[in-house]
Scaffold this motif. Sequence first.
Motif, PDB file in Angstrom:
ATOM      1  N   TYR A 318       0.897  -1.122   0.032  1.00 12.02           N
ATOM      2  CA  TYR A 318       0.132   0.087  -0.086  1.00 12.02           C
ATOM      3  C   TYR A 318       0.995   1.352   0.108  1.00 12.02           C
ATOM      4  O   TYR A 318       2.075   1.217   0.366  1.00 12.02           O
ATOM      5  N   GLN A 319       0.294   2.249  -0.503  1.00 10.75           N
ATOM      6  CA  GLN A 319       0.792   3.562  -0.464  1.00 10.75           C
ATOM      7  C   GLN A 319       0.120   4.569   0.634  1.00 10.75           C
ATOM      8  O   GLN A 319      -1.100   4.338   0.783  1.00 10.75           O
ATOM      9  N   ASP A 320       0.769   5.563   1.007  1.00 14.57           N
ATOM     10  CA  ASP A 320       0.271   6.645   1.809  1.00 14.57           C
ATOM     11  C   ASP A 320      -0.914   7.300   0.866  1.00 14.57           C
ATOM     12  O   ASP A 320      -0.761   7.397  -0.434  1.00 14.57           O
ATOM     13  N   ASN A 321      -1.887   7.411   1.837  1.00 18.56           N
ATOM     14  CA  ASN A 321      -3.344   8.155   1.159  1.00 18.56           C
ATOM     15  C   ASN A 321      -4.231   7.101   0.496  1.00 18.56           C
ATOM     16  O   ASN A 321      -5.097   7.504  -0.124  1.00 18.56           O
ATOM     17  N   ASP A 322      -3.906   5.737   0.472  1.00 16.55           N
ATOM     18  CA  ASP A 322      -4.656   4.767  -0.151  1.00 16.55           C
ATOM     19  C   ASP A 322      -5.994   4.811   0.765  1.00 16.55           C
ATOM     20  O   ASP A 322      -5.736   4.770   2.059  1.00 16.55           O
ATOM     21  N   CYS A 323      -7.128   4.628   0.368  1.00 15.23           N
ATOM     22  CA  CYS A 323      -8.458   4.167   1.094  1.00 15.23           C
ATOM     23  C   CYS A 323      -8.647   2.906   0.986  1.00 15.23           C
ATOM     24  O   CYS A 323      -8.808   2.386  -0.185  1.00 15.23           O
ATOM     25  N   VAL A 324      -8.953   2.016   1.949  1.00 17.27           N
ATOM     26  CA  VAL A 324      -9.205   0.838   2.260  1.00 17.27           C
ATOM     27  C   VAL A 324     -10.602   0.709   2.572  1.00 17.27           C
ATOM     28  O   VAL A 324     -11.223   1.502   3.732  1.00 17.27           O
ATOM     29  N   TYR A 325     -11.577  -0.003   2.254  1.00 18.05           N
ATOM     30  CA  TYR A 325     -12.941  -0.155   2.603  1.00 18.05           C
ATOM     31  C   TYR A 325     -13.444  -1.687   2.776  1.00 18.05           C
ATOM     32  O   TYR A 325     -13.243  -2.443   1.882  1.00 18.05           O
ATOM     33  N   LEU A 326     -13.755  -2.122   3.912  1.00 15.55           N
ATOM     34  CA  LEU A 326     -14.501  -3.201   4.482  1.00 15.55           C
ATOM     35  C   LEU A 326     -15.814  -3.059   4.626  1.00 15.55           C
ATOM     36  O   LEU A 326     -16.247  -1.963   5.122  1.00 15.55           O
ATOM     37  N   TYR A 327     -16.882  -4.076   4.349  1.00 19.11           N
ATOM     38  CA  TYR A 327     -18.173  -3.904   4.353  1.00 19.11           C
ATOM     39  C   TYR A 327     -18.981  -4.997   4.324  1.00 19.11           C
ATOM     40  O   TYR A 327     -18.518  -6.233   3.580  1.00 19.11           O
ATOM     41  N   SER A 328     -20.097  -5.131   5.031  1.00 21.02           N
ATOM     42  CA  SER A 328     -21.115  -6.078   4.587  1.00 21.02           C
ATOM     43  C   SER A 328     -22.040  -5.903   3.526  1.00 21.02           C
ATOM     44  O   SER A 328     -21.967  -4.796   2.631  1.00 21.02           O
ATOM     45  N   ASP A 329     -23.037  -6.729   2.997  1.00 26.37           N
ATOM     46  CA  ASP A 329     -23.836  -6.557   1.775  1.00 26.37           C
ATOM     47  C   ASP A 329     -25.010  -5.704   2.321  1.00 26.37           C
ATOM     48  O   ASP A 329     -25.809  -5.445   1.509  1.00 26.37           O
ATOM     49  N   GLY A 330     -25.145  -5.281   3.593  1.00 30.26           N
ATOM     50  CA  GLY A 330     -26.398  -4.440   3.719  1.00 30.26           C
ATOM     51  C   GLY A 330     -26.531  -3.152   3.072  1.00 30.26           C
ATOM     52  O   GLY A 330     -27.653  -2.861   2.614  1.00 30.26           O
ATOM     53  N   TYR A 331     -25.386  -2.457   2.971  1.00 27.37           N
ATOM     54  CA  TYR A 331     -25.596  -1.091   2.186  1.00 27.37           C
ATOM     55  C   TYR A 331     -25.761  -1.299   0.763  1.00 27.37           C
ATOM     56  O   TYR A 331     -26.958  -0.645   0.355  1.00 27.37           O
ATOM     57  N   PRO A 332     -25.225  -2.018   0.048  1.00 28.79           N
ATOM     58  CA  PRO A 332     -25.724  -2.289  -1.520  1.00 28.79           C
ATOM     59  C   PRO A 332     -26.851  -2.984  -1.524  1.00 28.79           C
ATOM     60  O   PRO A 332     -27.403  -2.746  -2.699  1.00 28.79           O
ATOM     61  N   SER A 333     -27.364  -3.464  -0.723  1.00 26.18           N
ATOM     62  CA  SER A 333     -28.638  -4.402  -0.797  1.00 26.18           C
ATOM     63  C   SER A 333     -29.981  -3.567  -0.506  1.00 26.18           C
ATOM     64  O   SER A 333     -31.042  -3.996  -0.784  1.00 26.18           O
ATOM     65  N   GLN A 334     -29.700  -2.093   0.069  1.00 24.60           N
ATOM     66  CA  GLN A 334     -30.800  -1.613   0.404  1.00 24.60           C
ATOM     67  C   GLN A 334     -31.542  -1.144  -0.563  1.00 24.60           C
ATOM     68  O   GLN A 334     -31.333  -0.578  -1.461  1.00 24.60           O
ATOM     69  N   PHE A 335     -33.000  -1.211  -0.394  1.00 22.97           N
ATOM     70  CA  PHE A 335     -34.129  -0.938  -1.717  1.00 22.97           C
ATOM     71  C   PHE A 335     -34.008   0.614  -1.261  1.00 22.97           C
ATOM     72  O   PHE A 335     -34.466   1.146  -0.206  1.00 22.97           O
ATOM     73  N   GLY A 336     -34.480   1.474  -2.303  1.00 20.34           N
ATOM     74  CA  GLY A 336     -34.633   2.845  -2.337  1.00 20.34           C
ATOM     75  C   GLY A 336     -34.377   3.583  -3.628  1.00 20.34           C
ATOM     76  O   GLY A 336     -34.315   3.001  -4.674  1.00 20.34           O
ATOM     77  N   GLY A 337     -34.176   4.845  -3.341  1.00 19.70           N
ATOM     78  CA  GLY A 337     -33.994   5.550  -4.419  1.00 19.70           C
ATOM     79  C   GLY A 337     -35.119   5.824  -5.411  1.00 19.70           C
ATOM     80  O   GLY A 337     -36.175   5.516  -5.017  1.00 19.70           O
ATOM     81  N   PRO A 338     -34.893   6.637  -6.640  1.00 22.82           N
ATOM     82  CA  PRO A 338     -36.397   6.969  -7.342  1.00 22.82           C
ATOM     83  C   PRO A 338     -37.085   5.775  -7.751  1.00 22.82           C
ATOM     84  O   PRO A 338     -38.169   5.895  -8.167  1.00 22.82           O
ATOM     85  N   ASN A 339     -36.469   4.844  -7.953  1.00 20.93           N
ATOM     86  CA  ASN A 339     -37.002   3.695  -8.687  1.00 20.93           C
ATOM     87  C   ASN A 339     -37.181   2.528  -7.623  1.00 20.93           C
ATOM     88  O   ASN A 339     -37.856   1.454  -7.975  1.00 20.93           O
ATOM     89  N   ASP A 340     -36.976   2.713  -6.186  1.00 18.82           N
ATOM     90  CA  ASP A 340     -37.354   1.648  -5.306  1.00 18.82           C
ATOM     91  C   ASP A 340     -36.680   0.430  -5.742  1.00 18.82           C
ATOM     92  O   ASP A 340     -37.209  -0.693  -5.687  1.00 18.82           O
TER      93      ASP A 340
END
Length: 391
Positions: A318-340
């Motif tokens: 890795y290099q300085d200022n790299d951004c690393v993200y760990l996550y579960s599937d809850g955020y991308p699986s959420q229904f919503g937005g203009p088209n639900d």
Amino acid sequence: MTQLDPSILLVDDSAVNLEILKEALARYNTITASNGDEAMEIAFSREKPDLILLDIVMPGMNGYEVCRILKNNDLSKDIPIIFITGQNDSESILKGFEAGAIDYITKPFNIMELKARVKTQLSIKMARDQNQRLIQKIRTVNKKLTDSIEYAQKIQNASLPHEDFLNKIMPEHFIMLRPRDIVSGDFYWVEETNNKLIIVAADCTGHGVPGAFMSMYGVAYLHEIVGKNGITQPAEIINKLRRIVIESLKQEEGSEVKDGMDISIISIDKTNKVIEFAGAFNDLLLVRNKEMQIFQADHMPVSIGESDKPYTNHTIPYQDNDCVYLYSDGYPSQFGGPNDKKLMQKGFRNLLLDNHQYPMPQQGDIFNKFFDMWKGINDQIDDVLVMGIRM
């Protein structure tokens, strides 16, 4: 009121009418009143009647006035009232219903009709009272369960790393953890051992209480694997975690309990500027120079499964200022937005790319606000965990 012993208040200024009513309704407990004041005193008492038969024309307050007073008082508003009167014109009948009566019997009344109407209204009252008792019982049980789960939430929160500890050993970061219910099946875990910083983001099977049980298992097992045994390679941590889960829950191919977790684990070597990563279904995202690299997890759960191969260990300089993200599937699986519809992995990753340049705490605020905006009036469908780390 009991089903076998309902009580009826008879209100009439004529003693003859009261006797006729008492005789006709002899199977019930009857109480009599000759005017509105007596009727209200009885209706407001502790032993209130289950039904009131009320005359309209009486000395002092008439029946309409008495009915309105009774219906506007919390002590008596639930007592059904039947007007029984000689005033049978449509205007009087309408006025009676507007005052709060539920039925209208005209004099001279038919005894069989009187009994049928009284029986019907008492049956309705008994059913309503029974429903109220059941609702109150459900509320009581629900409160006890909610109180217990809220206390469990305190225990679960206490098992998570303390904020002061995280600020001391972790680089700039944010953690977004939003349970779907009071307690969560998603959890995070951080430990520093053998000059390695171990960071875990996990999504246990289910949510609510079942998920929370599994999360407590996961925290305990990680303390044993990493804290006690000093294992720091992510793939080996998950391998051992899978074996412990299978053995502890007595999982076999045909077993009913196949619960486990999806997980992503990184080990940061600050001296050599290297990240090691392994995952079960949950990928690692790294953003560098406005470009995203995706390090894929193995599609094998941390539990009994069709495949029992060792997990893959990725080594990432890795290099300085790299951004690393760990996550579960809850955020991308959420229904919503203009088209639900679901946000999906693409939408989630674009959101990270669009905001990765901001300080990590600000990113956390952005992702929380976006989630609320995207979800809108929809229910949250799963626990949500997102961890961001700037190297």
